[in-house]
Write an enzyme that holds these catalytic residues in place. Structure first.
Site, PDB file in Angstrom:
ATOM      1  N   LYS A 138      49.876  42.312  28.460  1.00  0.00           N
ATOM      2  CA  LYS A 138      49.987  40.967  29.025  1.00  0.00           C
ATOM      3  C   LYS A 138      51.028  40.140  28.292  1.00  0.00           C
ATOM      4  O   LYS A 138      51.747  39.344  28.900  1.00  0.00           O
ATOM      5  CB  LYS A 138      48.628  40.255  29.018  1.00  0.00           C
ATOM      6  CG  LYS A 138      47.573  41.041  29.794  1.00  0.00           C
ATOM      7  CD  LYS A 138      46.694  40.207  30.690  1.00  0.00           C
ATOM      8  CE  LYS A 138      45.829  41.147  31.502  1.00  0.00           C
ATOM      9  NZ  LYS A 138      45.353  40.763  32.743  1.00  0.00           N
ATOM     10  N   LYS A 181      47.712  50.526  37.583  1.00  0.00           N
ATOM     11  CA  LYS A 181      46.350  50.093  37.917  1.00  0.00           C
ATOM     12  C   LYS A 181      46.340  49.023  39.013  1.00  0.00           C
ATOM     13  O   LYS A 181      47.203  48.145  39.010  1.00  0.00           O
ATOM     14  CB  LYS A 181      45.719  49.530  36.629  1.00  0.00           C
ATOM     15  CG  LYS A 181      44.274  49.133  36.736  1.00  0.00           C
ATOM     16  CD  LYS A 181      43.796  48.392  35.483  1.00  0.00           C
ATOM     17  CE  LYS A 181      43.535  46.933  35.801  1.00  0.00           C
ATOM     18  NZ  LYS A 181      42.820  46.160  34.801  1.00  0.00           N
ATOM     19  N   LYS A 227      44.025  42.400  39.690  1.00  0.00           N
ATOM     20  CA  LYS A 227      44.040  41.165  40.475  1.00  0.00           C
ATOM     21  C   LYS A 227      45.092  40.175  40.006  1.00  0.00           C
ATOM     22  O   LYS A 227      45.489  39.302  40.748  1.00  0.00           O
ATOM     23  CB  LYS A 227      42.649  40.546  40.559  1.00  0.00           C
ATOM     24  CG  LYS A 227      42.036  40.101  39.270  1.00  0.00           C
ATOM     25  CD  LYS A 227      40.712  39.395  39.576  1.00  0.00           C
ATOM     26  CE  LYS A 227      39.618  39.754  38.613  1.00  0.00           C
ATOM     27  NZ  LYS A 227      39.891  39.434  37.209  1.00  0.00           N
TER      28      LYS A 227
HETATM   29  P1  ATP Z   1      43.335  40.969  35.483  1.00  0.00           P
HETATM   30  O1  ATP Z   1      44.351  41.571  36.375  1.00  0.00           O
HETATM   31  O2  ATP Z   1      43.161  39.488  35.612  1.00  0.00           O
HETATM   32  O3  ATP Z   1      43.451  41.418  34.060  1.00  0.00           O
HETATM   33  P2  ATP Z   1      41.432  42.884  36.444  1.00  0.00           P
HETATM   34  O4  ATP Z   1      41.621  43.126  37.892  1.00  0.00           O
HETATM   35  O5  ATP Z   1      41.809  43.939  35.484  1.00  0.00           O
HETATM   36  O6  ATP Z   1      41.984  41.470  36.026  1.00  0.00           O
HETATM   37  P3  ATP Z   1      38.979  42.092  35.176  1.00  0.00           P
HETATM   38  O7  ATP Z   1      38.308  40.815  35.417  1.00  0.00           O
HETATM   39  O8  ATP Z   1      39.749  42.213  33.914  1.00  0.00           O
HETATM   40  O9  ATP Z   1      39.913  42.535  36.361  1.00  0.00           O
HETATM   41  O10 ATP Z   1      37.972  43.268  35.273  1.00  0.00           O
HETATM   42  C1  ATP Z   1      36.688  43.293  35.813  1.00  0.00           C
HETATM   43  C2  ATP Z   1      36.186  44.710  35.712  1.00  0.00           C
HETATM   44  O11 ATP Z   1      36.871  45.526  36.655  1.00  0.00           O
HETATM   45  C3  ATP Z   1      36.434  45.351  34.345  1.00  0.00           C
HETATM   46  O12 ATP Z   1      35.307  46.133  33.987  1.00  0.00           O
HETATM   47  C4  ATP Z   1      37.644  46.210  34.569  1.00  0.00           C
HETATM   48  O13 ATP Z   1      37.679  47.298  33.688  1.00  0.00           O
HETATM   49  C5  ATP Z   1      37.414  46.667  35.998  1.00  0.00           C
HETATM   50  N1  ATP Z   1      38.651  47.020  36.694  1.00  0.00           N
HETATM   51  C6  ATP Z   1      39.683  46.202  36.962  1.00  0.00           C
HETATM   52  N2  ATP Z   1      40.642  46.856  37.639  1.00  0.00           N
HETATM   53  C7  ATP Z   1      40.198  48.131  37.813  1.00  0.00           C
HETATM   54  C8  ATP Z   1      40.742  49.288  38.441  1.00  0.00           C
HETATM   55  N3  ATP Z   1      41.930  49.262  39.009  1.00  0.00           N
HETATM   56  N4  ATP Z   1      40.003  50.423  38.430  1.00  0.00           N
HETATM   57  C9  ATP Z   1      38.783  50.458  37.859  1.00  0.00           C
HETATM   58  N5  ATP Z   1      38.231  49.397  37.237  1.00  0.00           N
HETATM   59  C10 ATP Z   1      38.907  48.240  37.211  1.00  0.00           C
END
Ligand code: ATP
Ligand code: LTN
Length: 328
Positions: free
Chosen positions: A112, A195, A198
């Site tokens: 990040k 990955k 969001k």
């Molecule tokens: P950001 O992009 O804001 O970092 P994020 O989409 O990674 O957000 P988080 O709020 O950080 O989402 O994650 C919520 C949960 O979803 C966490 O347990 C994270 O590991 C899981 N997660 C997020 N993206 C994925 C993905 N692509 N595949 C599997 N698990 C995911």
């Protein structure tokens, strides 16, 4: 002791299918395997700039999503991180037991911050794992269900707990992460080497997407050369990602999913994946809409904050006492 299961999601953006598979899909099953504490990590959402209105709306959406996924407030506790002041209080203590070196090795921080000017990187982004460790410790959680990208943070929490317990005795519970065997990392549909995320939406399926849009996104997902539907993440990352999504939603192994499509063409396979996603998200979206209309989340969050505070304050007191803080 019954399992204490805790996890959080940051209200930083629209939830994706990756979030759904990592956390929401398993929620009903886990609710029968222990005491659930699920929360909206709104303080963590502040670690990157976010507009107040967006944060508010995302937090409401996330509460409704947890409920739409089957969280039963009679059996589980749903709350906002910022409603329980013990998180900030324990954070102030625990920041002294994690070190600059280990924090700077965290992949999430490196990823990040790499995209930012150094002068714009907030201390909260760097110290993110301190607050996350405090979240986990406060509820004596022994099980932390997350996606693969969060394993490192839970491991660091374990190091912190061991360090703390070595110094002060058996004060804290040692947590363990739990990741899905299949689907720990759902990839972007437009670039299956990164990955689905969001905050960096690229080829994401959002839980609020129109069902027709979801179909379109899946039908136009990047596939690989060749024509066989085979799980081979190295040589066929696109097809492997779609197979993973299918297997997760149908609750089956990758091998069984593969067997279903031995003689299928890519187009037919994609259509089956799209059907599976739509079948899963249609009732989910309907429940979500109803919860938003009735504002059912308001009372749930209020009661959740009270229940969570009670549990968290007991742990906070235990920690304060152990380290020598006087107090009531
Ligand atoms: P950001 O992009 O804001 O970092 P994020 O989409 O990674 O957000 P988080 O709020 O950080 O989402 O994650 C919520 C949960 O979803 C966490 O347990 C994270 O590991 C899981 N997660 C997020 N993206 C994925 C993905 N692509 N595949 C599997 N698990 C995911
Ligand atoms: N860091 C997590 C969100 C999160 C969390 C937690 C997950 C904050 N506190 C405690 C599990 C336990 C994320 O980015 N997904």
């Amino acid at each position: 002791m019954a399992n204490r299961i805790l996890t959080g999601i940051k209200p930083t953006g629209q939830l994706t299918l990756g979030n759904y598979i990592a956390v929401l899909k398993n929620l009903p099953k886990l609710m029968n395997q222990g005491d659930l504490f699920y929360f909206i990590a709104d303080l963590h959402a502040l670690t990157l700039p976010i507009e107040p209105n967006v944060l508010r709306q995302n937090s409401i959406d996330l509460a409704a999503f947890y409920l739409a996924a089957g969280l039963d407030p009679k059996k589980a506790t749903l709350f906002l991180q910022s409603d329980v002041s013990a998180h900030a209080e324990l954070n102030a203590i625990m920041q002294n037991y994690l070190y600059m070196g280990e924090l700077s090795r965290m992949t999430q921080f490196k990823d990040k911050s790499a995209k930012m000017k150094e002068s714009a990187i907030g201390l909260g982004l760097f110290a993110y794992p301190v607050l996350m460790a405090s979240d986990i410790i406060l509820y004596d959680a022994n099980v932390v269900p997350v996606g693969e990208d969060q394993i490192q943070h839970v491991e660091l929490t374990r190091d912190l707990v061991n360090r703390f317990n070595n110094r002060y005795g058996d004060v804290l519970v040692i947590p363990k992460y739990e990741v899905r065997k299949v689907g720990a990392r759902i990839m972007s549909l437009s670039d299956p080497t990164v990955k689905m995320s969001k905050s960096d939406p690229k080829g994401d399926i959002f839980l609020k997407d129109d069902l027709a849009v979801i179909r379109k996104k899946i039908m136009s997902a990047v596939t690989d050369s060749g024509s066989e539907v085979k799980f081979d993440p190295e040589n066929k990352p696109g097809i492997s990602n779609l197979l993973t999504i299918y297997a997760c939603l149908k609750d089956m192994s990758i091998e069984d999913a593969e067997k279903q499509f031995v003689n299928s063409r890519y187009g037919d396979f994609k259509k089956a994946v799209a059907d599976a996603v739509v079948e899963e998200l249609e009732p989910f979206q309907n429940r979500y809409k109803q919860i938003i209309e009735t504002k059912a989340y308001e009372q749930v969050l209020k009661e959740g904050a009270e229940k969570a505070s009670k549990v968290a304050n007991v742990t906070l007191k235990r920690v304060q006492k152990a380290i020598g803080l006087l107090g009531k």
